[in-house]
Motif scaffolding. Structure first.
Motif, PDB file in Angstrom:
ATOM      1  N   UNK A 177     -11.660  24.897   4.671  1.00  0.00           N
ATOM      2  CA  UNK A 177     -12.477  23.678   4.621  1.00  0.00           C
ATOM      3  C   UNK A 177     -12.337  22.969   3.278  1.00  0.00           C
ATOM      4  N   UNK A 178     -12.361  23.732   2.190  1.00  0.00           N
ATOM      5  CA  UNK A 178     -12.273  23.120   0.858  1.00  0.00           C
ATOM      6  C   UNK A 178     -10.949  22.398   0.659  1.00  0.00           C
ATOM      7  N   UNK A 179      -9.850  23.130   0.883  1.00  0.00           N
ATOM      8  CA  UNK A 179      -8.531  22.566   0.621  1.00  0.00           C
ATOM      9  C   UNK A 179      -8.104  21.598   1.724  1.00  0.00           C
ATOM     10  N   UNK A 180      -8.304  22.006   2.986  1.00  0.00           N
ATOM     11  CA  UNK A 180      -7.865  21.165   4.102  1.00  0.00           C
ATOM     12  C   UNK A 180      -8.611  19.848   4.186  1.00  0.00           C
ATOM     13  N   UNK A 181      -9.933  19.917   4.038  1.00  0.00           N
ATOM     14  CA  UNK A 181     -10.723  18.685   4.106  1.00  0.00           C
ATOM     15  C   UNK A 181     -10.370  17.745   2.960  1.00  0.00           C
ATOM     16  N   UNK A 182     -10.190  18.298   1.751  1.00  0.00           N
ATOM     17  CA  UNK A 182      -9.826  17.452   0.608  1.00  0.00           C
ATOM     18  C   UNK A 182      -8.483  16.775   0.837  1.00  0.00           C
ATOM     19  N   UNK A 183      -7.502  17.529   1.346  1.00  0.00           N
ATOM     20  CA  UNK A 183      -6.186  16.944   1.618  1.00  0.00           C
ATOM     21  C   UNK A 183      -6.282  15.836   2.665  1.00  0.00           C
ATOM     22  N   UNK A 184      -7.054  16.078   3.722  1.00  0.00           N
ATOM     23  CA  UNK A 184      -7.197  15.051   4.761  1.00  0.00           C
ATOM     24  C   UNK A 184      -7.907  13.804   4.233  1.00  0.00           C
ATOM     25  N   UNK A 185      -8.919  14.015   3.427  1.00  0.00           N
ATOM     26  CA  UNK A 185      -9.650  12.864   2.874  1.00  0.00           C
ATOM     27  C   UNK A 185      -8.779  12.047   1.926  1.00  0.00           C
ATOM     28  N   UNK A 186      -7.934  12.715   1.156  1.00  0.00           N
ATOM     29  CA  UNK A 186      -7.024  11.974   0.275  1.00  0.00           C
ATOM     30  C   UNK A 186      -6.025  11.146   1.074  1.00  0.00           C
ATOM     31  N   UNK A 187      -5.610  11.667   2.228  1.00  0.00           N
ATOM     32  CA  UNK A 187      -4.666  10.929   3.060  1.00  0.00           C
ATOM     33  C   UNK A 187      -5.297   9.667   3.629  1.00  0.00           C
ATOM     34  N   UNK A 188      -6.548   9.764   4.067  1.00  0.00           N
ATOM     35  CA  UNK A 188      -7.196   8.610   4.718  1.00  0.00           C
ATOM     36  C   UNK A 188      -8.017   7.769   3.744  1.00  0.00           C
ATOM     37  N   UNK A 189      -8.018   8.132   2.448  1.00  0.00           N
ATOM     38  CA  UNK A 189      -8.870   7.429   1.474  1.00  0.00           C
ATOM     39  C   UNK A 189      -8.592   5.935   1.438  1.00  0.00           C
ATOM     40  N   UNK A 190      -7.316   5.557   1.360  1.00  0.00           N
ATOM     41  CA  UNK A 190      -6.977   4.129   1.248  1.00  0.00           C
ATOM     42  C   UNK A 190      -7.369   3.347   2.495  1.00  0.00           C
ATOM     43  N   UNK A 191      -7.368   4.012   3.660  1.00  0.00           N
ATOM     44  CA  UNK A 191      -7.742   3.326   4.894  1.00  0.00           C
ATOM     45  C   UNK A 191      -9.256   3.216   5.044  1.00  0.00           C
ATOM     46  N   UNK A 192      -9.961   4.258   4.606  1.00  0.00           N
ATOM     47  CA  UNK A 192     -11.423   4.243   4.721  1.00  0.00           C
ATOM     48  C   UNK A 192     -12.037   3.241   3.752  1.00  0.00           C
TER      49      UNK A 192
END
Length: 250
Positions: free
Chosen positions: A112-127
């Motif tokens: 959850x810590x690593x996976x969620x952070x990686x996913x959030x960084x990927x979608x950050x610019x779109x969100x």
């Protein structure tokens, strides 16, 4: 007379360009606000890593509020389920928990810590995409059309000033230095405009503008351009141009 002046003002509204007074933009403040917002988006993305995964549902919930899609919903459900499963296994046993329960809890927290952070960084610019400002259509006029429109605006504003001087003052006719919504086509009120506005008139130097201000303060407002040309040092060659842009509101 006041009714006629009000009617003139309303009739000229279709030819004016009303709009609120736009104060100067503080670019430094805007840049600071942009940088703080950028830092905030990275804190939002790294929140799961900083909280051992427990902030992942919160971050994905914010993402859903701004940009709802199936992947975001799936990530929210997955990471929430991992946190609940890990905590549930630990909570089902008294301390110390079995090794397999601790291993399951650790794995779920790490994912959850690593996976969620990686996913959030990927979608950050779109969100956190900046909202698109609506494009305001602008009419493209030829030079002759622009000049003719400005001339008509000056004529209407001058008739309004002659019919009701008090209304003209409220509309700030001839006062480009004041916030206003009435377009007078570029008129300048010789009796009330400040120095820098007077010097924008053709043929009016800083010395001539100071003479105008001193004369109005000492002897009262001018009534016409002819009176100005008699007592102020202005070349007669500019009289035609001044007649087009000057207005005299008592």
């Amino acid at each position: 007379m006041a009714v006629a002046a009000l009617r003139l003002a309303w009739e000229s509204s279709s030819m004016t360009a009303p709009g609120p007074y736009a104060p100067p933009i503080d670019h430094r403040k805007q840049q600071t606000r942009y940088r703080l917002g950028r830092v905030g988006t990275y804190l939002w993305a790294f929140a799961p890593l900083l909280t051992c995964g427990f902030a992942a549902p919160v971050s994905f919930g914010i993402a859903m509020g701004r940009r709802r899609d199936n992947l975001t919903v799936a990530a929210l459900i997955l990471h929430s389920a991992l946190i609940i499963a890990g905590c549930g296994v630990i909570g089902a046993y008294e301390y110390p928990a079995p090794d397999w329960a601790m291993t399951l809890f650790t794995v779920s927290i790490c994912i959850t810590s690593v996976g969620a952070t990686a996913q959030l960084l990927v979608i950050r610019s779109k969100v956190w995409t900046a909202p698109v400002r609506p494009q305001v259509p602008v009419a493209h006029l030829s030079n002759s059309e622009v000049l003719d429109r400005a001339r008509k605006l000056r004529e209407q504003a001058r008739r309004t000033a002659q019919a009701d001087p008090m209304l003209a003052k409220r509309l700030a006719i001839g006062r480009p230095d004041l916030p206003r919504q009435f377009d007078d086509g570029g008129l300048v009120d010789v009796n009330h405009a400040p120095l820098h506005v007077l010097t924008s008139l053709p043929g009016v130097t800083e010395r001539s503008a100071r003479q105008i201000l001193e004369w109005v303060e000492r002897s009262g407002p001018f009534a016409s351009l002819g009176e100005v040309m008699l007592v102020i040092e202005i070349s007669p060659t500019f009289e035609h141009h001044l007649r087009e842009y000057c207005v005299f509101i008592p």
